[in-house]
Scaffold this motif. Structure first.
Motif, PDB file in Angstrom:
ATOM      1  N   GLU A   1      22.297  -2.555 -92.442  1.00  0.00           N
ATOM      2  CA  GLU A   1      21.014  -3.091 -92.007  1.00  0.00           C
ATOM      3  C   GLU A   1      20.929  -2.878 -90.351  1.00  0.00           C
ATOM      4  N   THR A   2      21.765  -3.352 -89.700  1.00  0.00           N
ATOM      5  CA  THR A   2      21.557  -3.638 -88.457  1.00  0.00           C
ATOM      6  C   THR A   2      21.473  -2.475 -87.365  1.00  0.00           C
ATOM      7  N   ILE A   3      22.186  -1.547 -87.968  1.00  0.00           N
ATOM      8  CA  ILE A   3      22.429  -0.221 -87.069  1.00  0.00           C
ATOM      9  C   ILE A   3      21.214   0.400 -86.723  1.00  0.00           C
ATOM     10  N   ILE A   4      21.026   1.068 -85.778  1.00  0.00           N
ATOM     11  CA  ILE A   4      19.468   1.679 -85.374  1.00  0.00           C
ATOM     12  C   ILE A   4      18.956   2.726 -86.407  1.00  0.00           C
ATOM     13  N   SER A   5      19.917   3.461 -86.939  1.00  0.00           N
ATOM     14  CA  SER A   5      19.596   4.311 -87.950  1.00  0.00           C
ATOM     15  C   SER A   5      20.729   5.030 -88.502  1.00  0.00           C
ATOM     16  N   GLN A   6      20.813   5.765 -89.901  1.00  0.00           N
ATOM     17  CA  GLN A   6      21.826   6.350 -90.218  1.00  0.00           C
ATOM     18  C   GLN A   6      22.018   7.630 -89.445  1.00  0.00           C
ATOM     19  N   SER A   7      20.906   8.181 -88.931  1.00  0.00           N
ATOM     20  CA  SER A   7      21.070   9.589 -88.361  1.00  0.00           C
ATOM     21  C   SER A   7      21.947   9.273 -87.056  1.00  0.00           C
ATOM     22  N   TYR A   8      21.495   8.380 -86.428  1.00  0.00           N
ATOM     23  CA  TYR A   8      22.462   7.969 -85.190  1.00  0.00           C
ATOM     24  C   TYR A   8      23.820   7.670 -85.625  1.00  0.00           C
ATOM     25  N   LEU A   9      24.250   7.337 -86.597  1.00  0.00           N
ATOM     26  CA  LEU A   9      25.561   6.936 -86.890  1.00  0.00           C
ATOM     27  C   LEU A   9      26.310   8.563 -87.493  1.00  0.00           C
ATOM     28  N   SER A  10      25.392   9.277 -88.046  1.00  0.00           N
ATOM     29  CA  SER A  10      25.748  10.719 -88.243  1.00  0.00           C
ATOM     30  C   SER A  10      26.170  11.406 -86.875  1.00  0.00           C
ATOM     31  N   GLU A  11      25.441  11.336 -86.071  1.00  0.00           N
ATOM     32  CA  GLU A  11      25.553  12.159 -84.889  1.00  0.00           C
ATOM     33  C   GLU A  11      26.560  11.563 -84.256  1.00  0.00           C
ATOM     34  N   LYS A  12      26.821  10.238 -84.187  1.00  0.00           N
ATOM     35  CA  LYS A  12      27.817   9.527 -83.325  1.00  0.00           C
ATOM     36  C   LYS A  12      29.168   9.834 -84.112  1.00  0.00           C
ATOM     37  N   GLU A  13      29.269  10.104 -85.394  1.00  0.00           N
ATOM     38  CA  GLU A  13      30.527  10.699 -85.874  1.00  0.00           C
ATOM     39  C   GLU A  13      30.993  11.708 -85.538  1.00  0.00           C
ATOM     40  N   THR A  14      29.961  12.548 -85.647  1.00  0.00           N
ATOM     41  CA  THR A  14      30.246  14.126 -85.377  1.00  0.00           C
ATOM     42  C   THR A  14      30.679  14.272 -83.632  1.00  0.00           C
ATOM     43  N   ILE A  15      30.156  13.432 -82.878  1.00  0.00           N
ATOM     44  CA  ILE A  15      30.614  13.401 -81.432  1.00  0.00           C
ATOM     45  C   ILE A  15      31.982  12.913 -81.475  1.00  0.00           C
ATOM     46  N   PHE A  16      32.273  11.851 -82.213  1.00  0.00           N
ATOM     47  CA  PHE A  16      33.774  11.180 -82.205  1.00  0.00           C
ATOM     48  C   PHE A  16      34.666  11.895 -82.746  1.00  0.00           C
ATOM     49  N   LEU A  17      34.211  12.879 -83.725  1.00  0.00           N
ATOM     50  CA  LEU A  17      35.249  13.613 -84.372  1.00  0.00           C
ATOM     51  C   LEU A  17      35.807  14.920 -83.270  1.00  0.00           C
ATOM     52  N   LYS A  18      34.750  15.196 -82.653  1.00  0.00           N
ATOM     53  CA  LYS A  18      35.030  16.101 -81.564  1.00  0.00           C
ATOM     54  C   LYS A  18      35.882  15.767 -80.492  1.00  0.00           C
ATOM     55  N   LEU A  19      35.674  14.242 -79.981  1.00  0.00           N
ATOM     56  CA  LEU A  19      36.468  13.972 -78.961  1.00  0.00           C
ATOM     57  C   LEU A  19      37.906  13.721 -79.298  1.00  0.00           C
ATOM     58  N   ILE A  20      38.127  13.123 -80.781  1.00  0.00           N
ATOM     59  CA  ILE A  20      39.606  12.849 -80.844  1.00  0.00           C
ATOM     60  C   ILE A  20      40.308  13.990 -81.070  1.00  0.00           C
ATOM     61  N   SER A  21      39.381  15.074 -81.214  1.00  0.00           N
ATOM     62  CA  SER A  21      40.119  16.323 -81.519  1.00  0.00           C
ATOM     63  C   SER A  21      41.080  17.023 -80.304  1.00  0.00           C
ATOM     64  N   LEU A  22      40.231  16.456 -79.102  1.00  0.00           N
ATOM     65  CA  LEU A  22      40.769  16.992 -77.692  1.00  0.00           C
ATOM     66  C   LEU A  22      42.048  16.079 -77.205  1.00  0.00           C
ATOM     67  N   ILE A  23      42.278  15.197 -78.010  1.00  0.00           N
ATOM     68  CA  ILE A  23      43.537  14.321 -77.389  1.00  0.00           C
ATOM     69  C   ILE A  23      44.646  14.214 -78.433  1.00  0.00           C
ATOM     70  N   GLU A  24      45.768  13.727 -77.966  1.00  0.00           N
ATOM     71  CA  GLU A  24      46.877  13.478 -78.844  1.00  0.00           C
ATOM     72  C   GLU A  24      47.163  12.059 -78.717  1.00  0.00           C
TER      73      GLU A  24
END
Length: 457
Positions: A258-281
């Motif tokens: 309910e509180t999050i600004i939008s589900q599309s924001y969450l989706s975009e954020k998750e995509t970026i997050f997955l990319k970032l954690i793929s760069l590190i050990e």
């Protein structure tokens, strides 16, 4: 005795103590505990507790590392990935720790032993489940004597659970005030009148509150055979199992629905997050302001262990329920307010270390967090950056500008005194301690994801 460090919380029991050598924890068993330890190992109790995963396993070590003439045995326990304390647990965690302690008590009695110590500090969460860690808490069972740790069990487990059930409050701060257990007299004063209809409250709270004694057994006089003992333990178990809290909705417990600004924001954020954690050990992760653990769950697919903290105990309780149901054994949810984290307490302020002293991780997640620390808590960006760099060598952090609607909501009913809260000042503050590895704007928002690497001196 080179490189031997006695654990500052392990000094009260003459049966033995915990010490550290070369960053490995051991436990010395003294001669005074010889008979009880031998009974633990020979009676089949140890084997059954290990098979049920109730007790932390150990190996016996031949070396006398401490050089002590009092030594009987040295044992090497299975090592824990992170130490947490009862005043950092949610309702579900404390309840499961209580039920574990009672199950161990019944198992011990069946093998001719009993728990002489039923403190909540004897339990840790390991591989997603509570486990008993104090090998020296067992002694030979005398069926004529009451349970010496009964009062202690109630004050450490039952009373905090009752208070949270009836008052609908987070009891973590109260447990921090009473680290050895909340007294019956205090519990009785705080519980509402309607709790008197609960048989367990009458038996375990009201009765004990009238007894002025330091004896755990309540100065019980007369015979206390095994049948009475088991009746007591079973009654405690029924009281604990019947202690529940209603599902309570908070702003943060429904954040991703309910509180999050939008589900599309969450989706975009998750995509970026997955990319970032793929760069590190990494192996060990701290997720600050984890909420219901959305990103903790994502990164747990790659991490060895994830400690997920949030000030909202309902969020943490929900996340703990998830970890149990999904058997997400590498996620440890804890109730911690990062703006006021758990302090060091106990004798010399060393028995129980602060959260920040225990917080050493490979990666720190600070997602949708910084604006709350900077604006809601008035913590300067410089201080936030300095704190982060003490915890982890890699940080994934989200900066949310003042133009964002959620930041505007924070400023709605207060004067905007935060002239230094902007992206330029954020980069300036964090660049003092970190190298900027990656910067990614979240599409359609005023939010930016940063991947930072700590500068090493």
């Amino acid at each position: 005795m080179n490189n031997i460090a006695h654990h500052p919380a392990s000094f009260k029991d003459p049966s033995g103590f915990v010490f550290q050598k070369n960053n490995i924890f051991y436990r010395q068993i003294n001669q005074t505990y010889k008979d009880d330890y031998d009974l633990l190992m020979s009676s089949g109790l140890y084997d059954e507790l290990i098979n049920k995963k109730y007790l932390l396993s150990h190996q016996e070590i031949n070396e006398n590392f401490t050089g002590s003439a009092e030594r009987y045995k040295t044992i090497l326990p299975e090592q824990l990935s992170f130490i947490s304390y009862p005043y950092e647990w949610c309702f579900g965690q404390l309840k499961d720790a209580a039920l574990l302690t009672l199950s161990i008590q019944k198992t011990a009695i069946a093998h001719g032993m009993i728990l002489k110590d039923a403190a909540h500090f004897n339990v840790q969460f390991h591989n997603g489940k509570p486990v008993f860690i104090d090998t020296l808490s067992f002694e030979k069972y005398d069926s004529s004597q009451p349970w010496v740790a009964y009062r202690q069990f109630c004050e450490c487990f039952l009373f905090p659970l009752y208070l949270q059930r009836y008052l609908r409050i987070n009891v973590q701060k109260l447990m921090l005030t009473y680290p050895e257990g909340i007294p019956a007299s205090i519990t009785k004063e705080l519980l509402p009148w309607k709790s008197n209809f609960n048989l367990g409250v009458g038996l375990h709270v009201s009765l004990q509150s009238t007894i002025k004694t330091g004896n755990n057994s309540g100065d019980y006089k007369g015979e206390f055979d095994q049948k009475k003992m088991l009746n007591l333990v079973n009654n405690l178990e029924e009281s604990i199992k019947g202690c529940t809290i209603k599902k309570h909705t908070t702003t943060w417990s429904t954040y991703y629905d309910e509180t999050i600004i939008s589900q599309s924001y969450l989706s975009e954020k998750e995509t970026i997050f997955l990319k970032l954690i793929s760069l590190i050990e990494f192996k060990k992760v701290l997720d600050i302001g984890a909420n219901d653990g959305f990103f903790s769950k994502v990164i747990s697919e790659k991490a060895t262990s994830v400690v997920s903290v949030d000030f909202d105990s309902h969020c943490i309780n929900n996340l703990y329920a998830y970890t149990k149901k999904q058997k997400a054994s590498n996620i440890l949810p804890l109730c911690i307010d990062f703006s006021n984290p758990t302090p060091a307490i106990g004798f010399n302020n060393t028995e129980r270390s602060s959260f920040l002293d225990r917080a050493q991780f490979d990666v720190l997640l600070g997602l949708a967090l910084v604006h709350h620390l900077a604006i809601s808590k008035n913590i300067p960006l410089q201080n936030i950056a300095e704190s982060f760099q003490k915890i982890a060598k890699t940080v994934i952090v989200e900066f949310i500008s003042k133009e964002d609607e959620k930041v505007q909501q924070l400023l709605q009913h207060r004067k905007d005194i935060f002239s230094n809260y902007n992206e330029v000042e954020f980069i300036k503050a964090f660049s003092k301690y970190f190298n900027m590895i990656s910067t990614t704007n979240i599409p359609g928002t005023h939010r930016i994801m940063y991947l930072l690497s700590r500068k090493e001196n």
